[in-house]
Design a protein around this motif. Sequence first.
Motif, short mmCIF file in Angstrom:
data_model
loop_
_atom_site.label_atom_id
_atom_site.label_comp_id
_atom_site.label_asym_id
_atom_site.label_seq_id
_atom_site.Cartn_x
_atom_site.Cartn_y
_atom_site.Cartn_z
N PHE A 1 -7.04 10.59 6.77
CA PHE A 1 -6.77 11.00 5.39
C PHE A 1 -7.49 12.33 5.14
N ILE B 1 -4.12 13.46 0.82
CA ILE B 1 -4.45 12.91 -0.50
C ILE B 1 -3.84 13.84 -1.55
N THR C 1 -10.69 13.50 -0.36
CA THR C 1 -10.49 12.14 0.14
C THR C 1 -11.54 11.18 -0.40
#
Length: 231
Positions: A4, A27, A41
């Motif tokens: 991520f 994200i 994140t």
Amino acid sequence: MICFVDYRTTENEINSLKKLNYDVIKIPKDNNLYEAINGHTDIQLNIINKHTLIVNKNINLSFKELLKAKNINFIESESTLSSKYPNNISLNAYITENYLVHNLKFTDKKILEYCKNKKSINVNQGYTKCSILPLREKAIITNDTGIYNTLKNENFDILLLPFGDIELSGFNYGFIGGVGGMISSDSMAFFGSLDNYAFGNEVKKFLYKYDIKPIYLNNTKLIDRGSLLVF
């Protein structure tokens, strides 16, 4: 494995991760947060355990649908994020297999509930995960003296570095915890290069102590992108 990253992560950095066989998920921007961190994140997401994520309940619906499509188990935060501190730190805890470290007054209630069997450690720094770059469960790098002093008492091995020389748009400097993350048991990826960081040699020595090799996703100065989280 899935990484991520902030939606502003460069194509070069993303391609570096893809070459390492990671599935990269960005994200999305949250307009309720101030610009420097609105895609970070570690502000909008955390890893509760190896089976479960917690995500900002107001995160873009398409992001939640993507998690479902990839069969990623997640829960939604109870708190609502907004721009002013401490209303943007509820998910920014440092969570390990055995520890929950945060300013516990402001931790999202779902995190407290799911981590009730872990040892909870209170620190004054609400941007806890932003301030911690973990190598192992009890081996970390930080710029924060309060975190350093508290976790030293828990027998953590800690490299304490001065602030500065980390890029974060709109600020004089960013936090060490946001410059990367462990992507395997023996590799840490960085947004930028330790060769371009004033304290890079100290970090390299600390990584070497734990048999961890640095991987540079870009040949720039270190950039605080709000952690690289692997699930």
